[in-house]
Write an enzyme that holds these catalytic residues in place. Structure first.
Site, PDB file in Angstrom:
ATOM      1  N   LYS A 129       6.763  -8.666   5.805  1.00 42.39           N
ATOM      2  CA  LYS A 129       7.241  -7.337   6.902  1.00 42.39           C
ATOM      3  C   LYS A 129       8.327  -7.170   7.464  1.00 42.39           C
ATOM      4  CE  LYS A 129       4.987  -3.594   5.261  1.00 42.39           C
ATOM      5  NZ  LYS A 129       5.579  -2.948   4.337  1.00 42.39           N
TER       6      LYS A 129
ATOM      7  N   GLY B 266       5.925   4.889  -3.145  1.00 42.17           N
ATOM      8  CA  GLY B 266       4.672   5.126  -2.274  1.00 42.17           C
ATOM      9  C   GLY B 266       4.322   6.168  -1.686  1.00 42.17           C
ATOM     10  N   ALA B 267       4.658   7.724  -2.343  1.00 37.41           N
ATOM     11  CA  ALA B 267       5.030   8.867  -2.019  1.00 37.41           C
ATOM     12  C   ALA B 267       3.951   9.256  -2.552  1.00 37.41           C
ATOM     13  CB  ALA B 267       6.337   8.983  -2.773  1.00 37.41           C
TER      14      ALA B 267
ATOM     15  N   TYR C 117       0.838 -10.280   4.901  1.00 41.20           N
ATOM     16  CA  TYR C 117       1.323  -9.225   5.034  1.00 41.20           C
ATOM     17  C   TYR C 117       2.166  -9.306   5.890  1.00 41.20           C
ATOM     18  CZ  TYR C 117       1.433  -4.511   6.779  1.00 41.20           C
ATOM     19  OH  TYR C 117       2.190  -3.019   6.959  1.00 41.20           O
TER      20      TYR C 117
ATOM     21  N   VAL D 155       7.304  -1.193  -8.462  1.00 39.52           N
ATOM     22  CA  VAL D 155       7.925  -1.403  -7.331  1.00 39.52           C
ATOM     23  C   VAL D 155       8.609  -2.876  -7.114  1.00 39.52           C
ATOM     24  CG1 VAL D 155       8.048   0.524  -6.162  1.00 39.52           C
ATOM     25  CG2 VAL D 155       7.441  -1.347  -5.218  1.00 39.52           C
TER      26      VAL D 155
ATOM     27  N   SER E 280       6.657  -2.792   9.576  1.00 36.93           N
ATOM     28  CA  SER E 280       5.966  -2.771  10.026  1.00 36.93           C
ATOM     29  C   SER E 280       5.987  -3.281  11.407  1.00 36.93           C
ATOM     30  CB  SER E 280       4.148  -3.905   9.358  1.00 36.93           C
ATOM     31  OG  SER E 280       3.272  -3.583  10.244  1.00 36.93           O
TER      32      SER E 280
ATOM     33  N   ARG F  91       0.284   9.749  -1.049  1.00 36.41           N
ATOM     34  CA  ARG F  91      -0.314   9.226   0.075  1.00 36.41           C
ATOM     35  C   ARG F  91       0.561   9.304   1.617  1.00 36.41           C
ATOM     36  NH1 ARG F  91      -2.002   5.315  -3.506  1.00 36.41           N
ATOM     37  NH2 ARG F  91      -3.926   6.994  -3.860  1.00 36.41           N
TER      38      ARG F  91
ATOM     39  N   ASN G 224       8.936   2.965   0.507  1.00 35.18           N
ATOM     40  CA  ASN G 224       8.039   2.954   1.678  1.00 35.18           C
ATOM     41  C   ASN G 224       6.357   2.148   1.125  1.00 35.18           C
ATOM     42  OD1 ASN G 224       6.015   4.127   3.601  1.00 35.18           O
ATOM     43  ND2 ASN G 224       5.726   5.161   1.412  1.00 35.18           N
TER      44      ASN G 224
END
Length: 250
Positions: free
Chosen positions: A151, A10-11, A147, A57, A134, A13, A83
């Site tokens: 997490k 997730g690089a 979500y 991923v 999170s 942004r 990430n």
């Protein structure tokens, strides 16, 4: 910290890009992983010592290929930052199984698959894993059934990885960001939401992407060489407030 290699998913942004920049500023080289090839290509143009890899991923074959490509390019892996994530907010009764699985596939399956694929390389270096959870994994909130559950599961996954991989010298820790001032958050958070968060957070502000990246980089560094199996809430004290009654603090 020179000549060390990090894999950051997730690089393209946000927190992933801020973490990549911090790594490269500290002398690391970074395999930047994202499934948004266009955004990844744009991000790479302003960075040195990085290698972009288009990878989903949630797909085991894609992850295996990504790790192989990283090793082909750099020869080793010293840190893996999981990430990449997706958010899907809505009431429980409106969350279809398809929506649930989409969230779980990236947020939970992704860190599992990436660690599985990277473990042989991390054993060689005594490397570090940092999974990004999170604040929603630590405390329940409305509209986050998929979500928040994903997490929370990432936190338990991290503990399992720390316990089982510690004998190889691999450390695994988890960072739980609170509200962060990203472009996406600022685009969807109304002033009312912003004010409510500020009231509920002891530091009375959102965090920055850079601040979360600093926590991630520390846990990947030799300065954290005896730290594993820990869950760090980088949240301005949000989780510590419990239900919170801001009026009582005035």
């Amino acid at each position: 910290m020179s000549e060390k290699i990090a894999v950051v998913t997730g690089a393209a942004r946000g927190i992933g890009l801020a973490t990549t920049r911090l790594f490269t500023d500290s002398g690391w080289k970074v395999a930047m992983i994202d499934r948004d090839g266009e955004a990844l290509a744009d991000a790479i143009t302003s960075l040195d010592n990085v290698h972009g890899i288009d990878c989903d991923v949630s797909d085991a074959d894609s992850v295996s290929g990504m790790i192989a490509e990283t090793l082909r390019k750099f020869g080793r892996i010293d840190a893996l930052v999981n990430n990449a994530g997706v958010a899907d907010f809505g009431p429980i009764e409106d969350t279809t199984y398809a929506r649930w699985r989409t969230v779980m596939a990236t947020n939970l399956d992704g860190p599992f698959l990436c660690v599985q694929a990277a473990t042989p390389a991390l054993r060689e270096t005594g490397g570090a894993i940092v999974n990004i959870s999170s604040i929603s994994g630590l405390r329940a909130s409305t509209l986050r059934v998929a979500y928040g559950t994903s997490k929370a599961a990432v936190i338990q996954l991290t503990l399992q990885q720390a316990v089982e991989l510690g004998e190889y010298g691999i450390r695994a820790n988890c960072v739980c960001p609170g509200p962060v001032r990203t472009k996406l958050a600022m685009a969807v958070h109304s002033q009312e939401i912003i004010d409510a968060y500020h009231d509920a957070i002891p530091l009375n502000r959102y965090g920055s992407e850079q601040e979360i990246a600093e926590a991630i980089a520390f846990l990947c560094s030799d300065k954290a060489s005896y730290i594993t199996g820990q869950v760090l809430a980088a949240d301005g004290g949000f989780e510590a407030t419990g239900i919170g009654l801001p009026a009582l603090r005035r």
